[in-house]
Design a protein around this motif. Structure first.
Motif, PDB file in Angstrom:
ATOM      1  N   GLN A 141       0.922  -1.151   0.073  1.00 38.47           N
ATOM      2  CA  GLN A 141      -0.074   0.026  -0.046  1.00 38.47           C
ATOM      3  C   GLN A 141       0.899   1.318  -0.024  1.00 38.47           C
ATOM      4  N   ALA A 142       1.889   1.260   0.804  1.00 39.45           N
ATOM      5  CA  ALA A 142       2.682   2.317   0.809  1.00 39.45           C
ATOM      6  C   ALA A 142       3.553   2.591  -0.428  1.00 39.45           C
ATOM      7  N   GLU A 143       3.956   1.558  -1.305  1.00 36.41           N
ATOM      8  CA  GLU A 143       4.593   1.647  -2.440  1.00 36.41           C
ATOM      9  C   GLU A 143       3.602   2.352  -3.457  1.00 36.41           C
ATOM     10  N   ALA A 144       2.421   1.972  -3.395  1.00 36.60           N
ATOM     11  CA  ALA A 144       1.410   2.624  -4.304  1.00 36.60           C
ATOM     12  C   ALA A 144       0.987   4.033  -3.913  1.00 36.60           C
ATOM     13  N   LEU A 145       1.110   4.370  -2.606  1.00 37.28           N
ATOM     14  CA  LEU A 145       1.004   5.569  -2.335  1.00 37.28           C
ATOM     15  C   LEU A 145       2.187   6.522  -2.681  1.00 37.28           C
ATOM     16  N   ARG A 146       3.265   5.801  -2.718  1.00 37.95           N
ATOM     17  CA  ARG A 146       4.526   6.644  -2.917  1.00 37.95           C
ATOM     18  C   ARG A 146       4.557   7.031  -4.660  1.00 37.95           C
ATOM     19  N   GLU A 147       3.923   5.921  -5.186  1.00 39.36           N
ATOM     20  CA  GLU A 147       3.728   6.101  -6.708  1.00 39.36           C
ATOM     21  C   GLU A 147       2.859   7.366  -7.000  1.00 39.36           C
ATOM     22  N   ARG A 148       1.634   7.216  -6.270  1.00 41.83           N
ATOM     23  CA  ARG A 148       0.799   8.385  -6.371  1.00 41.83           C
ATOM     24  C   ARG A 148       1.270   9.629  -6.245  1.00 41.83           C
ATOM     25  N   LEU A 149       2.135   9.634  -5.088  1.00 43.98           N
ATOM     26  CA  LEU A 149       2.566  10.907  -4.726  1.00 43.98           C
ATOM     27  C   LEU A 149       3.729  11.717  -5.896  1.00 43.98           C
ATOM     28  N   GLY A 150       4.308  10.607  -6.504  1.00 41.36           N
ATOM     29  CA  GLY A 150       5.079  10.930  -7.799  1.00 41.36           C
ATOM     30  C   GLY A 150       6.337  11.708  -7.175  1.00 41.36           C
ATOM     31  N   GLU A 151       6.623  12.922  -8.009  1.00 43.50           N
ATOM     32  CA  GLU A 151       8.061  13.680  -8.025  1.00 43.50           C
ATOM     33  C   GLU A 151       7.846  14.575  -6.610  1.00 43.50           C
ATOM     34  N   ALA A 152       6.522  14.924  -6.220  1.00 37.76           N
ATOM     35  CA  ALA A 152       6.298  15.551  -4.859  1.00 37.76           C
ATOM     36  C   ALA A 152       7.055  15.151  -3.810  1.00 37.76           C
ATOM     37  N   CYS A 153       7.258  13.753  -3.743  1.00 38.88           N
ATOM     38  CA  CYS A 153       7.372  13.051  -2.484  1.00 38.88           C
ATOM     39  C   CYS A 153       9.078  12.671  -2.470  1.00 38.88           C
ATOM     40  N   ARG A 154       9.692  13.289  -1.452  1.00 36.79           N
ATOM     41  CA  ARG A 154      11.085  13.082  -1.345  1.00 36.79           C
ATOM     42  C   ARG A 154      11.450  11.891  -0.596  1.00 36.79           C
ATOM     43  N   ASP A 155      10.793  11.620   0.526  1.00 39.47           N
ATOM     44  CA  ASP A 155      11.277  10.573   1.288  1.00 39.47           C
ATOM     45  C   ASP A 155       9.875   9.977   2.049  1.00 39.47           C
ATOM     46  N   HIS A 156       9.959   8.859   2.624  1.00 38.47           N
ATOM     47  CA  HIS A 156       9.069   8.174   3.730  1.00 38.47           C
ATOM     48  C   HIS A 156       9.424   7.442   4.627  1.00 38.47           C
ATOM     49  N   ARG A 157       8.755   6.911   5.519  1.00 38.36           N
ATOM     50  CA  ARG A 157       8.866   5.752   6.622  1.00 38.36           C
ATOM     51  C   ARG A 157       7.738   5.287   6.890  1.00 38.36           C
ATOM     52  N   ILE A 158       7.887   3.867   7.383  1.00 37.40           N
ATOM     53  CA  ILE A 158       6.696   3.411   7.640  1.00 37.40           C
ATOM     54  C   ILE A 158       6.883   3.083   9.386  1.00 37.40           C
ATOM     55  N   LEU A 159       6.136   3.638  10.118  1.00 35.20           N
ATOM     56  CA  LEU A 159       6.261   3.401  11.725  1.00 35.20           C
ATOM     57  C   LEU A 159       5.072   2.303  12.066  1.00 35.20           C
ATOM     58  N   TYR A 160       5.412   1.071  12.458  1.00 35.89           N
ATOM     59  CA  TYR A 160       4.576   0.143  12.853  1.00 35.89           C
ATOM     60  C   TYR A 160       4.105   0.283  14.209  1.00 35.89           C
ATOM     61  N   SER A 161       2.890  -0.238  14.486  1.00 34.12           N
ATOM     62  CA  SER A 161       2.225  -0.184  16.002  1.00 34.12           C
ATOM     63  C   SER A 161       2.987  -1.246  16.513  1.00 34.12           C
ATOM     64  N   SER A 162       3.266  -1.109  17.936  1.00 32.60           N
ATOM     65  CA  SER A 162       4.080  -2.287  18.492  1.00 32.60           C
ATOM     66  C   SER A 162       3.112  -2.637  19.655  1.00 32.60           C
ATOM     67  N   ARG A 163       1.933  -1.902  20.037  1.00 33.16           N
ATOM     68  CA  ARG A 163       0.904  -2.507  20.905  1.00 33.16           C
ATOM     69  C   ARG A 163      -0.485  -1.627  20.777  1.00 33.16           C
ATOM     70  N   ILE A 164      -1.547  -2.252  21.078  1.00 33.93           N
ATOM     71  CA  ILE A 164      -2.704  -1.680  21.004  1.00 33.93           C
ATOM     72  C   ILE A 164      -2.993  -0.601  22.257  1.00 33.93           C
ATOM     73  N   LEU A 165      -3.219   0.531  21.817  1.00 35.65           N
ATOM     74  CA  LEU A 165      -3.599   1.562  22.990  1.00 35.65           C
ATOM     75  C   LEU A 165      -5.126   1.324  23.149  1.00 35.65           C
ATOM     76  N   LYS A 166      -5.699   1.765  24.307  1.00 36.44           N
ATOM     77  CA  LYS A 166      -7.044   1.978  24.483  1.00 36.44           C
ATOM     78  C   LYS A 166      -7.518   3.286  23.765  1.00 36.44           C
ATOM     79  N   LYS A 167      -8.622   2.907  22.918  1.00 30.83           N
ATOM     80  CA  LYS A 167      -9.185   3.942  22.114  1.00 30.83           C
ATOM     81  C   LYS A 167     -10.334   4.491  22.599  1.00 30.83           C
ATOM     82  N   THR A 168     -10.339   5.663  23.408  1.00 33.26           N
ATOM     83  CA  THR A 168     -11.637   6.186  23.816  1.00 33.26           C
ATOM     84  C   THR A 168     -11.347   7.675  23.590  1.00 33.26           C
ATOM     85  N   GLY A 169     -12.700   8.241  23.545  1.00 32.02           N
ATOM     86  CA  GLY A 169     -12.510   9.623  23.580  1.00 32.02           C
ATOM     87  C   GLY A 169     -12.662  10.312  25.107  1.00 32.02           C
ATOM     88  N   LEU A 170     -12.789  11.542  25.038  1.00 30.55           N
ATOM     89  CA  LEU A 170     -13.080  12.189  26.309  1.00 30.55           C
ATOM     90  C   LEU A 170     -14.563  11.500  27.042  1.00 30.55           C
TER      91      LEU A 170
END
Length: 180
Positions: A141-170
């Protein structure tokens, strides 16, 4: 269903922007709307209200900014999407607004934000959350996204989740006494 509240933008009501009935409705829905054919009625009955009153009040709170949104929030882990990568992109500022809008429409993108760079350590200004059933899928998916961004994209990284955090609002604190 999820209900996100934002009491920092008060409505035109009592203390904190909520009258007692609005507060009771927020308390009843802050963990989500029930997944039943008539969620408004299910929330309303224990409060001694009608479903129409609950729906109308929630709509008013949304229009005034007390409630930010009402939306379905699937648990992507339970759906098998266990590889979650926050991709960060260094996109030319001249193109980021247009490209950010395009990226936000791509299936598989759950979040897409423009953020300030913190040079020289952090050159990334576009943040895009991708979900896959494997890291290899997220990388495709990231590679397809990189192609879509084209020449406007200079660099990218993928930061993977290492744990699940509680997802609640206020959450509002419960106060004693019936709504009136």
């Amino acid at each position: 269903m999820s209900v996100s509240t934002c009491p920092s933008e008060p409505a035109e009501a009592a203390e904190g922007g909520l009258d007692a009935i609005d507060r009771a409705i927020v308390l009843a829905t802050q963990s989500g709307l029930p997944l039943v054919p008539d969620p408004w009625g299910a929330v309303a009955r224990p409060l001694g209200l009608t479903g129409e009153v609950v729906r109308a009040r929630m709509q008013r709170m949304q229009e005034s900014g007390v409630i930010r949104r009402i939306a379905a929030v699937p648990n992507h882990y339970r759906l098998g999407y266990v590889a979650n990568g926050m991709t960060v992109w260094d996109v030319d500022d001249a193109h980021i607004q247009r490209l950010g809008r395009e990226v936000a429409t791509i299936p598989g993108v759950s979040h897409c934000y423009r953020r300030p760079r913190h040079l020289p350590e952090w050159p990334y200004n576009l943040f895009v959350m991708l979900h896959g059933k494997s890291q290899a899928e997220v990388e495709r998916q990231a590679e397809a996204l990189r192609e879509r961004l084209g020449e406007a994209c200079r660099d990218h990284r993928i930061l993977y989740s290492s744990r699940i955090l509680k997802k609640t609002g206020l959450r509002l604190a419960r106060q004693p006494g019936p709504p009136r």
